[in-house]
Scaffold this motif. Sequence first.
Motif, PDB file in Angstrom:
ATOM      1  N   GLU A   1      13.819  22.021   9.450  1.00  0.00           N
ATOM      2  CA  GLU A   1      14.372  20.819   9.408  1.00  0.00           C
ATOM      3  C   GLU A   1      15.048  20.986   8.363  1.00  0.00           C
ATOM      4  OE1 GLU A   1      11.300  18.476   7.909  1.00  0.00           O
ATOM      5  OE2 GLU A   1       9.831  18.887   9.277  1.00  0.00           O
TER       6      GLU A   1
ATOM      7  N   GLU B   1      17.197  15.552  15.308  1.00  0.00           N
ATOM      8  CA  GLU B   1      18.486  16.228  14.612  1.00  0.00           C
ATOM      9  C   GLU B   1      19.756  15.818  14.640  1.00  0.00           C
ATOM     10  OE1 GLU B   1      15.453  20.225  13.163  1.00  0.00           O
ATOM     11  OE2 GLU B   1      15.535  19.862  15.027  1.00  0.00           O
TER      12      GLU B   1
ATOM     13  N   ARG C   1      19.175  12.356  11.741  1.00  0.00           N
ATOM     14  CA  ARG C   1      17.412  13.021  11.224  1.00  0.00           C
ATOM     15  C   ARG C   1      16.795  11.756  11.165  1.00  0.00           C
ATOM     16  NH1 ARG C   1      15.277  14.512   6.490  1.00  0.00           N
ATOM     17  NH2 ARG C   1      13.117  16.144   7.078  1.00  0.00           N
TER      18      ARG C   1
END
Length: 526
Positions: free
Chosen positions: A4, A256, A383
């Motif tokens: 992440e 993402e 994101r």
Amino acid sequence: MTEETTEAPHKETPGDPAGTEWSNPLRDSRDRRLPRIAGPSGLVIFGVTGDLSRKKLMPAVYDLANRGLLPPGFSLVGFARRDWEDQDFAEVVHDAVEEHARTPFREEVWQQLAEGMRFVPGDFDDDTAFEQLRLTVDELDSSRGTSGNYAFYLSVPPRFFPKVVQQLKKHGLADAPAGAWRRAVIEKPFGHDLRSAKELNAIVHEVFAPDQVFRIDHYLGKETVQNILALRFANTMFEPIWNRSFVDHVQITMAEDIGIGGRAGYYDGIGAARDVIQNHLLQLMALTAMEEPASFDAASLLTEKLKVFRAVRLPKDLGRHTVRGQYEGAWQGGRRVCGYAEEDGIDAGSTTDTYAAIKLGVDNRRWAGVPFYLRTGKRLGRRVTEIAVVLQRAPHSPFDSTATEELGENAVVIRVQPDEGVTVRFGSKVPGTSMEIRDVSMDFAYGESFTESSPEAYERLILDVLLGDANLFPRHQEVEESWRILDPVEEYWASHGSPARYASGGWGPAEADEMLARDGRSWRRP
């Protein structure tokens, strides 16, 4: 393991380290005044030099200690191929804590934690190193009072899982003394298809019983994921409409805005579907679709999630109802970014998917006929991870078409990250003399509604491992059912050409939009 975007760590206001009502979000759920404190125990981390350990695991251990949730004698052992002494390892942990911990640095907490840190150098096939690990564990039992209770965290590439667990068995580390426990913590991916997952489960279960194995899916440690169950089953306003009579479809998105970074060695050949859909998104789907469990213990949750997985059906025409894509170079965020095939370590002819979207059905009374659309991708517009339960349109509208021209569908949107909360979208009259209706939203945000900050997912999961609480950990049956669902899609893609291309910074290939358009629907723009 899904990487992440790294955010600046949140530094909380110093408070009572033992965890007062306002400062400790990991308190005992049975009594808001009591923290859930681990008993005498230690944690052994294999692969302690990796990014996961440095950015997540070590800071999480410190944050738990700082909240007063670890015992005074808690011990942390690192195992890696480094020529380090104990003090070298402690320095590495110190640097990781200073950079990534979410709670303020407290010298007294650090000193107590550092006294229990040990390091064992060696390879995974090094018998001498595992003998030294056994002696280290014995020494900590004596000097720190860990009582033989240890969790072994395998923060290593999946190909090393069998070797590590076999070495633990060979050197007696998997066998707990009388009255103590031993547990194995395993990161994803757990296999790369159904066959390999079954083989790996068999190897692990030769050493550890199923209830000793904790498979990490860090998404299940997020507060907003756990809130799915609270939203559904604690509120009479949602559960009555959570079915085929009112729901048109469900969209589950994990987007993402980053590329693969330095993860070419892991990501290439794995791809977005295996990396995200098989675990994170199918788990979110199960929690969204499951029936109310008899209780919220691990066995009851497993029972209901398995019912969903076993009722999942793939569309007959995978060519029309699944899409894979690969990002190309483009301008994103004011800078030029390269395409996937141009990334370091990636073959120019790679067919690995960086975007995947699939349509699934759930063949049961509650969800028959309601499509679930799952999508994930890298280098997308922003994101975001969310679950959107989109409701059917009103069966009859008394308003003129001009009054409701912009009116969309009602929706309940659970925002998992980054702006954790829930949005309810509905139509409302625009102020004025005419009857004009427009979509509006009501927002619940965790950060605005609670004085406590949400614990980081790995804090919650590590604490649950030490407590033996398996509620948030997928069992081997769930892993195998997830691969059963995904394997036919991967097999179809492998024999049907290359991924569609999409520009970085957009929302995926045009084929994904066409997939929903065939059903008369469109993707949400988060």
